[in-house]
Design a protein around this motif. Structure first.
Motif, PDB file in Angstrom:
ATOM      1  N   GLY A 457     -19.175  -0.386  -2.560  1.00 24.06           N
ATOM      2  CA  GLY A 457     -19.482  -0.666  -1.164  1.00 24.06           C
ATOM      3  C   GLY A 457     -20.995  -0.757  -1.026  1.00 24.06           C
ATOM      4  O   GLY A 457     -21.726  -0.176  -1.838  1.00 24.06           O
ATOM      5  N   ASP A 458     -21.494  -1.470  -0.012  1.00 25.53           N
ATOM      6  CA  ASP A 458     -22.957  -1.603   0.096  1.00 25.53           C
ATOM      7  C   ASP A 458     -23.612  -0.269   0.434  1.00 25.53           C
ATOM      8  O   ASP A 458     -24.715   0.034  -0.039  1.00 25.53           O
ATOM      9  CB  ASP A 458     -23.371  -2.704   1.084  1.00 25.53           C
ATOM     10  CG  ASP A 458     -22.686  -2.610   2.445  1.00 25.53           C
ATOM     11  OD1 ASP A 458     -21.530  -2.154   2.506  1.00 25.53           O
ATOM     12  OD2 ASP A 458     -23.303  -3.019   3.448  1.00 25.53           O
ATOM     13  N   LEU A 483     -19.689  -5.248  -2.586  1.00 24.95           N
ATOM     14  CA  LEU A 483     -18.885  -5.884  -1.532  1.00 24.95           C
ATOM     15  C   LEU A 483     -19.641  -5.609  -0.240  1.00 24.95           C
ATOM     16  O   LEU A 483     -19.544  -4.531   0.357  1.00 24.95           O
ATOM     17  CB  LEU A 483     -17.470  -5.302  -1.519  1.00 24.95           C
ATOM     18  CG  LEU A 483     -16.686  -5.545  -2.829  1.00 24.95           C
ATOM     19  CD1 LEU A 483     -15.329  -4.850  -2.787  1.00 24.95           C
ATOM     20  CD2 LEU A 483     -16.508  -7.031  -3.097  1.00 24.95           C
ATOM     21  N   ASN A 484     -20.439  -6.590   0.154  1.00 26.60           N
ATOM     22  CA  ASN A 484     -21.462  -6.369   1.185  1.00 26.60           C
ATOM     23  C   ASN A 484     -20.973  -6.793   2.566  1.00 26.60           C
ATOM     24  O   ASN A 484     -20.880  -7.979   2.872  1.00 26.60           O
ATOM     25  CB  ASN A 484     -22.718  -7.160   0.786  1.00 26.60           C
ATOM     26  CG  ASN A 484     -23.877  -6.903   1.735  1.00 26.60           C
ATOM     27  OD1 ASN A 484     -23.753  -6.108   2.683  1.00 26.60           O
ATOM     28  ND2 ASN A 484     -24.991  -7.564   1.488  1.00 26.60           N
ATOM     29  N   ASN A 485     -20.653  -5.776   3.393  1.00 20.90           N
ATOM     30  CA  ASN A 485     -20.271  -6.074   4.776  1.00 20.90           C
ATOM     31  C   ASN A 485     -21.260  -5.462   5.775  1.00 20.90           C
ATOM     32  O   ASN A 485     -20.894  -5.078   6.889  1.00 20.90           O
ATOM     33  CB  ASN A 485     -18.820  -5.646   5.072  1.00 20.90           C
ATOM     34  CG  ASN A 485     -18.598  -4.158   4.819  1.00 20.90           C
ATOM     35  OD1 ASN A 485     -19.515  -3.447   4.420  1.00 20.90           O
ATOM     36  ND2 ASN A 485     -17.382  -3.694   5.047  1.00 20.90           N
ATOM     37  N   ARG A 512     -30.560  -8.753   0.556  1.00 18.01           N
ATOM     38  CA  ARG A 512     -30.453  -9.477  -0.722  1.00 18.01           C
ATOM     39  C   ARG A 512     -30.491  -8.489  -1.895  1.00 18.01           C
ATOM     40  O   ARG A 512     -31.452  -8.441  -2.667  1.00 18.01           O
ATOM     41  CB  ARG A 512     -31.578 -10.512  -0.805  1.00 18.01           C
ATOM     42  CG  ARG A 512     -31.577 -11.536   0.336  1.00 18.01           C
ATOM     43  CD  ARG A 512     -30.271 -12.327   0.411  1.00 18.01           C
ATOM     44  NE  ARG A 512     -30.065 -13.134  -0.763  1.00 18.01           N
ATOM     45  CZ  ARG A 512     -30.297 -14.445  -0.840  1.00 18.01           C
ATOM     46  NH1 ARG A 512     -30.728 -15.088   0.228  1.00 18.01           N
ATOM     47  NH2 ARG A 512     -30.084 -15.100  -1.956  1.00 18.01           N
ATOM     48  N   TYR A 513     -29.424  -7.720  -2.020  1.00 18.82           N
ATOM     49  CA  TYR A 513     -29.353  -6.706  -3.071  1.00 18.82           C
ATOM     50  C   TYR A 513     -29.562  -7.280  -4.471  1.00 18.82           C
ATOM     51  O   TYR A 513     -30.045  -6.601  -5.370  1.00 18.82           O
ATOM     52  CB  TYR A 513     -27.992  -5.990  -3.029  1.00 18.82           C
ATOM     53  CG  TYR A 513     -27.801  -5.100  -1.827  1.00 18.82           C
ATOM     54  CD1 TYR A 513     -28.392  -3.842  -1.776  1.00 18.82           C
ATOM     55  CD2 TYR A 513     -27.022  -5.509  -0.748  1.00 18.82           C
ATOM     56  CE1 TYR A 513     -28.201  -3.013  -0.678  1.00 18.82           C
ATOM     57  CE2 TYR A 513     -26.838  -4.688   0.348  1.00 18.82           C
ATOM     58  CZ  TYR A 513     -27.431  -3.441   0.384  1.00 18.82           C
ATOM     59  OH  TYR A 513     -27.259  -2.612   1.458  1.00 18.82           O
ATOM     60  N   ALA A 551     -21.848  -9.796  -3.225  1.00 17.90           N
ATOM     61  CA  ALA A 551     -20.680 -10.543  -2.732  1.00 17.90           C
ATOM     62  C   ALA A 551     -20.584 -10.363  -1.217  1.00 17.90           C
ATOM     63  O   ALA A 551     -20.281  -9.268  -0.725  1.00 17.90           O
ATOM     64  CB  ALA A 551     -19.408 -10.049  -3.411  1.00 17.90           C
ATOM     65  N   ILE A 552     -20.883 -11.421  -0.495  1.00 21.32           N
ATOM     66  CA  ILE A 552     -20.949 -11.347   0.961  1.00 21.32           C
ATOM     67  C   ILE A 552     -19.545 -11.443   1.542  1.00 21.32           C
ATOM     68  O   ILE A 552     -18.854 -12.447   1.360  1.00 21.32           O
ATOM     69  CB  ILE A 552     -21.807 -12.513   1.517  1.00 21.32           C
ATOM     70  CG1 ILE A 552     -23.156 -12.589   0.783  1.00 21.32           C
ATOM     71  CG2 ILE A 552     -21.987 -12.377   3.030  1.00 21.32           C
ATOM     72  CD1 ILE A 552     -24.000 -11.340   0.855  1.00 21.32           C
TER      73      ILE A 552
END
Ligand code: ADP
Ligand code: TPW
Length: 575
Positions: A457-458, A483-485, A512-513, A551-552
């Motif tokens: 998770g972000d 998994l970027n929310n 922008r990880y 992953a957006i």
């Protein structure tokens, strides 16, 4: 070793500690240098040990703990005193809670200053602080006791129920000299550090009698079963009895998740329906709703569901911790499962066909439903369409290690991504702790040599994200997928006070990880579609280059606390 003026060969505390560790098969040390352990880590390298140096001690500690889980031998973490020690302590406590063998070795200030509280550099009574948070804690004051100290630490960590051990080494100890021959004679090679514990024959008979009479039996495999490395016998027990089984998250892969007896997809059906449950290395804690309540078919959240329990565990005190255990089998899992197998023989009657077909029916229905969801291609990408890719990649690379943390990112990965081999899935464990990600990923790569996929998770990633530098520095084959929310759970909460600050769960939008990995020479990928995610992961596995895929996903995707919303008081109020 050094020669002194009288040509008598001398050794010192530094080398005795290293010799004791080497004598006991330790070949890797996880840690972070500083006074008084910098020279120790240098000398460790000089002596041929691998030293993996981290950016924060908590991550080094988590690496040591999971190395312990993977290998069955205590993982070693070395830190400096006071703040370094405290940073490592969370990992030590987490290791103990999860029954992982690990030894935290911290340098400390001299006793005489600490005890008079005279204000030394990084002064702290570390032994006293560590004690309640680990399985055992020891201090060594004299070089001639180093052998005993290391031996006691290894035994305490590995024997019985494994756990974390703290070893306190005051700075003066490292430099103490002694005759090398005498020093060598004080070292101990620990014989049989995790002795078998054979179950009593009457306990085995009681368990088999109960299992024999069951109409709707169920086997529950926990991470203790994975840790025990009794894979072939556990598989034989499941297959010979024909009983449906459920793996807890880190037990996934002891048998492949695609096994026809796996009841994972029918979990909410089998728990309340089963009449006899055989627990193998799984505690009836919150992760199993304490063995009672609605999950188990009870009328209210405190009601017993009527099941009878057989429990295999090395810790006798685990029995009856939440509900009555009708047939306790106390011993090590290898010996207990072997004894059950011997008792079962070759003429065991499989469970009634009505039970097996009812489970199969539920399972097939749920599998079909999931397949439908996974086939969708929503825009933007969501947890399911992203994890459908991860599922394929893990299937194609069954030897890869999978690290997993987050809330929704954890729950969805656990249920969507099948595992095919034992001890490949490493996650937040008993505490549901965030921050294990990069420490686990580093150790998974170092200990296995296999590619590592970390599904994060972000928010979860942020707890250990700086270790991407460590991953790049050692050039480890780690592919991090965020998994970027845009926030904790999701990114859409509003400030209830209406002020300018964003809500406490919301992060910077479109962060922008992937550039973090690029900053240290690794590969960064920005993925907004399953195809981009797939390509990024395939390239990472093939090239073995450190990779971070941002992953957006849909920022409205996900529920608060993932699937443990029931434990969240605010969510309960809303009901
Ligand atoms: P999960 O979270 O997967 O349900 P738990 O951590 O709750 O698993 O339970 C693991 C259990 O396994 C612990 O109670 C521990 O005592 C037990 N255990 C660990 N190693 C062994 C072993 N070698 N033999 C028997 N029991 C073990
Ligand atoms: C040491 C509390 C549980 S889950 C989570 C937090 C902060 C993060 C969830 O967001 P993430 O995942 O990672 O973005 P997702 O997929 O739902 O969007 N501090 C510690 N441990 C825990 N468990 C928390 C806080 C928590």
């Amino acid at each position: 070793m050094t020669n002194n003026a009288e040509t008598q060969v001398q050794t010192d505390g530094f080398h005795l500690i290293l010799d004791a560790l080497k004598l006991n098969g330790v070949n890797t040390i996880y840690g972070l240098p500083g006074i008084p352990v910098t020279d120790f880590t240098r000398m460790a390298q000089a002596e041929g040990l691998r030293v993996i140096s981290f950016r924060h001690e908590q991550n080094a500690g988590n690496a040591a703990a999971i190395a312990g889980f993977m290998t069955g031998k205590p993982g070693i973490c070395v830190t400096v005193s006071a703040p370094g020690f405290l940073n490592g302590l969370t990992a030590l406590a987490n290791a103990t809670t999860n029954c992982f063998p690990m030894i935290l070795i911290s340098g400390s200030s001299e006793r005489e200053i600490v005890d008079l509280q005279q204000g030394d550099y990084e002064e702290m009574d570390q032994l006293a602080i560590a004690k309640p948070l680990c399985k055992a804690a020891f201090r060594v004051l004299n070089a001639e006791d180093i052998g005993v100290g290391i031996a006691r630490a290894i035994r305490a960590a590995a024997s019985g129920r494994p756990g974390g051990v703290y070893l306190d080494l005051p700075a003066k100890l490292f430099a103490q000299n002694m005759d090398a021959e005498v020093g060598k004679s004080t070292l101990i090679k620990v014989v049989d550090p995790a002795p078998r514990q054979i179950p009593a024959p009457d306990a085995i008979k009681r368990a088999l009698d109960l299992l024999k009479g069951a109409k709707k039996p169920l086997i529950l495999l926990g991470k203790g079963a994975a840790y025990a490395q009794a894979d072939a016998d556990i598989r034989a027990l499941v297959e010979k009895t024909g009983i449906p089984y459920l793996p807890m998250s880190m037990a996934k892969g002891i048998l492949p998740d695609t096994h026809e007896q796996s009841a994972s997809a029918a979990r909410s059906y089998v728990l309340p329906e089963a009449d006899v449950v055989l627990l193998i290395g799984a505690r009836l804690n919150w992760l199993l709703s304490h063995g009672k309540g609605k999950t188990w078919g009870g009328k209210s959240h405190k009601d017993w569901g009527g099941q009878k329990f057989i429990q295999i565990d090395i810790a006798a005190t685990e029995m009856d911790s939440n509900v009555r255990i009708d047939a306790p089998v106390v011993g090590d899992i290898s010996s207990c499962v072997a004894a059950l197998l011997a008792g079962i023989g070759n003429n065991w009657a499989k469970p009634p066909v009505e039970w097996l077909s009812a489970v199969a029916e539920r399972k097939n229905k749920n599998v079909a439903k999931m397949a439908e969801t996974l086939a969708k291609d929503p825009k933007p990408m969501n947890f399911h369409s992203a994890l459908n890719v991860v599922r394929d990649i893990v299937k194609a690379n069954p030897d890869a290690m999978l690290v997993n943390e987050g809330a929704n990112a954890l729950d969805f990965t656990r249920s969507i991504v099948d595992m095919y081999k034992p001890r490949k899935r490493l996650d937040v464990g008993t505490w549901g702790v965030m921050g294990i990600g990069m420490g686990f990923a580093v150790a998974a790569a170092v200990e296995s040599g296999e590619p590592v996929i970390a599904i994060e998770g972000d928010s979860a990633f942020g707890f250990s994200g700086m270790e991407v530098e460590t991953i790049c520095r050692y050039n480890l084959p780690v592919c991090v997928v965020i998994l970027n929310n845009n926030g904790v759970y999701r990114g859409t909460d509003k400030n209830l006070g209406g002020g300018a600050d964003v809500a406490p769960t919301v992060f910077v939008k479109d962060a922008r990880y992937e550039k973090l990995m690029e900053a240290f020479g690794g590969v960064g990928v920005y993925a907004t579609t399953p195809a981009e995610l797939r390509k990024g992961m395939e390239d990472a596995i093939k090239s073995r280059k450190p990779t971070l895929i941002n992953a957006i996903i849909d920022e409205t995707a996900g529920t608060e606390s993932g699937r443990i919303t029931s434990l969240n008081p605010a969510a309960a109020l809303k009901k």
